[in-house]
Design a protein around this motif. Structure first.
Motif, PDB file in Angstrom:
ATOM      1  N   ALA A  29       0.829  -1.218   0.000  1.00 56.42           N
ATOM      2  CA  ALA A  29       0.000   0.000   0.000  1.00 56.42           C
ATOM      3  C   ALA A  29       0.855   1.257   0.000  1.00 56.42           C
ATOM      4  CB  ALA A  29      -0.927  -0.018   1.215  1.00 56.42           C
ATOM      5  N   GLU A  30       1.916   1.253   0.789  1.00 54.14           N
ATOM      6  CA  GLU A  30       2.786   2.433   0.875  1.00 54.14           C
ATOM      7  C   GLU A  30       3.521   2.681  -0.441  1.00 54.14           C
ATOM      8  OE1 GLU A  30       3.153   4.516   3.352  1.00 54.14           O
ATOM      9  OE2 GLU A  30       2.296   3.502   5.094  1.00 54.14           O
ATOM     10  N   PHE A  31       3.997   1.614  -1.051  1.00 55.53           N
ATOM     11  CA  PHE A  31       4.837   1.748  -2.245  1.00 55.53           C
ATOM     12  C   PHE A  31       4.026   1.849  -3.526  1.00 55.53           C
ATOM     13  CE2 PHE A  31       8.830  -0.559  -0.409  1.00 55.53           C
ATOM     14  CZ  PHE A  31       8.833   0.320   0.657  1.00 55.53           C
ATOM     15  N   GLY A  32       2.755   1.467  -3.473  1.00 57.86           N
ATOM     16  CA  GLY A  32       1.926   1.528  -4.669  1.00 57.86           C
ATOM     17  C   GLY A  32       2.204   0.426  -5.661  1.00 57.86           C
ATOM     18  N   SER A  33       2.705  -0.715  -5.189  1.00 60.95           N
ATOM     19  CA  SER A  33       2.920  -1.859  -6.080  1.00 60.95           C
ATOM     20  C   SER A  33       1.664  -2.734  -6.064  1.00 60.95           C
ATOM     21  CB  SER A  33       4.156  -2.654  -5.638  1.00 60.95           C
ATOM     22  OG  SER A  33       4.008  -3.138  -4.318  1.00 60.95           O
ATOM     23  N   ASN A  34       1.726  -3.884  -6.707  1.00 58.54           N
ATOM     24  CA  ASN A  34       0.578  -4.774  -6.810  1.00 58.54           C
ATOM     25  C   ASN A  34       0.893  -6.119  -6.180  1.00 58.54           C
ATOM     26  OD1 ASN A  34      -1.181  -3.079  -8.641  1.00 58.54           O
ATOM     27  ND2 ASN A  34       0.656  -3.266  -9.918  1.00 58.54           N
ATOM     28  N   LYS A  35      -0.078  -6.684  -5.489  1.00 60.32           N
ATOM     29  CA  LYS A  35       0.118  -7.987  -4.879  1.00 60.32           C
ATOM     30  C   LYS A  35       0.054  -9.080  -5.950  1.00 60.32           C
ATOM     31  CE  LYS A  35      -1.254 -10.720  -0.883  1.00 60.32           C
ATOM     32  NZ  LYS A  35      -2.053 -10.722   0.365  1.00 60.32           N
ATOM     33  N   ILE A  36       0.944 -10.052  -5.831  1.00 60.31           N
ATOM     34  CA  ILE A  36       0.893 -11.206  -6.727  1.00 60.31           C
ATOM     35  C   ILE A  36      -0.211 -12.128  -6.227  1.00 60.31           C
ATOM     36  CG2 ILE A  36       2.142 -13.232  -7.564  1.00 60.31           C
ATOM     37  CD1 ILE A  36       4.718 -11.617  -7.329  1.00 60.31           C
TER      38      ILE A  36
END
Length: 406
Positions: A41-48
């Motif tokens: 959430a903090e980094f703005g990436s996506n969960k696999i």
């Protein structure tokens, strides 16, 4: 500076349960265990997720690596686009790296290389490995001569994972930057796109940091662009790359992804791993600077046994009776956490989790199984590494064409 409105990584503060954690390229610490969902959430990436893993397996015809199916590589940026390239038989390459800081790697350092080797076998694509010896010189009190020796030693540890010289280029920044006009040109272009204020915001640099540190992120960004390696990619200057790395390296590549379109290049994709925790607990990762927090690839079987028995934090109870009654806590038990990384058999891992949680398996028995596995992994690694000479390492480090045509 960071894309997608992600938070800058000076200090990441978790506000809902009074947890605090700091995750950046130089520091990983948490008041409790590192919270990876909150990092996403903090980094703005996506969960696999399961759908992405299912697509991976369907397209490649391969069962997913234990690191994937157990969620140890847990986050990504545009991994779906890499799969689309693979599906359409379009080129891409892998890029990862290592900052040489000690003569021997610890077992946590192996994780991205084990996974990268598997990815290269599955996809059959070129691999670029950057040895950031210049970074270590800027951050540590170490001589250039000593760094050269450590770099070669670390390269041999990496090669013991089984990489193919026809598919893999490993380079030292100190060497390659003196040879490649193309690489230096990309570094220069990246530097021009980033202001001092942006670098301070992303990496937390202060007024007392040397100017080498401030300019270094552009060097780690450059291998994400195929134009840095004309000897490999020829005139294909816009081949996409996939970067397997630990999540603490994400600030470098958020910056890189922000710069890429301004330079006319495609953004690199990333796949992030969790950290192998220190033996003392899940609040931080293994550190090469603390011998007792880590299992080194040079450790003897007896040293491995002593370290696990003495230092591996236990989720067991204070007495055998209490443990039998209440069971152990796998979420904080370091031996169990290590088994999730290194025990191949899913069924055995599930039985261990059930047995330890129920109290059927004791902490000593859990440690004993981990010791057996780590001793075997380190022994096999040492045997493979013993066959690698400095000359073999330098063959991988020669600037040259690989087996692929573009």
């Amino acid at each position: 500076m960071a894309e997608d409105n992600t938070t800058k990584l000076a200090d990441v503060k978790i506000d809902d349960t009074a947890e605090t954690q700091r995750v950046d390229p130089w520091t990983v610490s948490a008041s409790k265990a590192v919270n990876y969902d909150k990092l996403i959430a903090e980094f703005g990436s996506n969960k696999i997720d399961d759908a992405l893993i299912e697509r991976f397996e369907r397209l490649t015809g391969q069962k997913s690596h234990i690191f994937l199916r157990r969620g140890l590589f847990f986050s990504h940026r545009e991994l779906d686009e890499i799969l689309t390239l693979y599906e359409n038989k379009k080129p891409f390459y892998l890029y990862t790296g290592r900052g040489p800081s000690s003569g021997a790697l610890h077992i946590g350092h192996l994780i991205p290389f084990m996974f990268t080797k598997w990815l290269q076998d599955v996809f059959d694509v070129p691999l670029i490995v950057q040895m950031t010896d210049d970074e270590k010189y800027l951050w540590r009190d170490i001589s250039l001569d000593e760094l050269q020796k450590i770099t070669i030693s670390n390269v041999k540890d990496i090669l013991a994972c089984g990489f193919d010289v026809n598919k893999t280029f490993i380079f030292s920044d100190l060497d390659y930057m003196g040879q490649s006009t193309a690489f230096n040109t990309i570094v220069l272009k990246v530097r021009k796109c980033i202001t001092f204020n942006q670098v301070k915001g992303i990496f937390g640099f202060g007024d007392s940091d040397n100017i080498g540190k401030i300019s270094f992120p552009a060097i780690q960004a450059a291998p994400a662009f195929s134009a840095s390696f004309p000897q490999i990619f020829g005139n294909a200057k816009n081949v996409k790359c996939l970067i397997p790395c630990a999540i603490d390296q994400d600030p470098y590549f958020r910056m890189t992804r922000d710069v890429a379109p301004r330079l006319g290049y495609v953004k690199p994709a990333l796949i992030h791993s969790q950290f192998l925790p220190a033996l003392q607990g899940t609040q931080t990762k293994m550190s090469a600077s603390d011998m007792n927090s880590s299992i080194y690839l040079s450790d003897t079987p007896n040293v491995i046994k002593k370290k696990i028995n003495k230092y591996a934090y236990s989720g067991g109870r204070d007495t055998i009776e209490e443990h039998r009654r209440l069971g152990g806590d796998c979420s904080i038990d370091i031996s169990y956490q290590f088994l999730t990384f290194f025990l191949e058999d899913d069924d055995e891992l599930a039985k261990i989790e059930k047995g330890y949680s129920s109290g059927e398996i004791l902490s000593g028995e859990l440690k004993k199984r981990l010791i057996e596995i780590l001793q075997e992994i380190v022994k096999n690694h040492q045997e493979k590494r013993s066959q690698l000479t400095d000359d073999i390492a330098r063959e991988f480090m020669k600037s040259r064409k690989l087996k692929y045509n573009y």
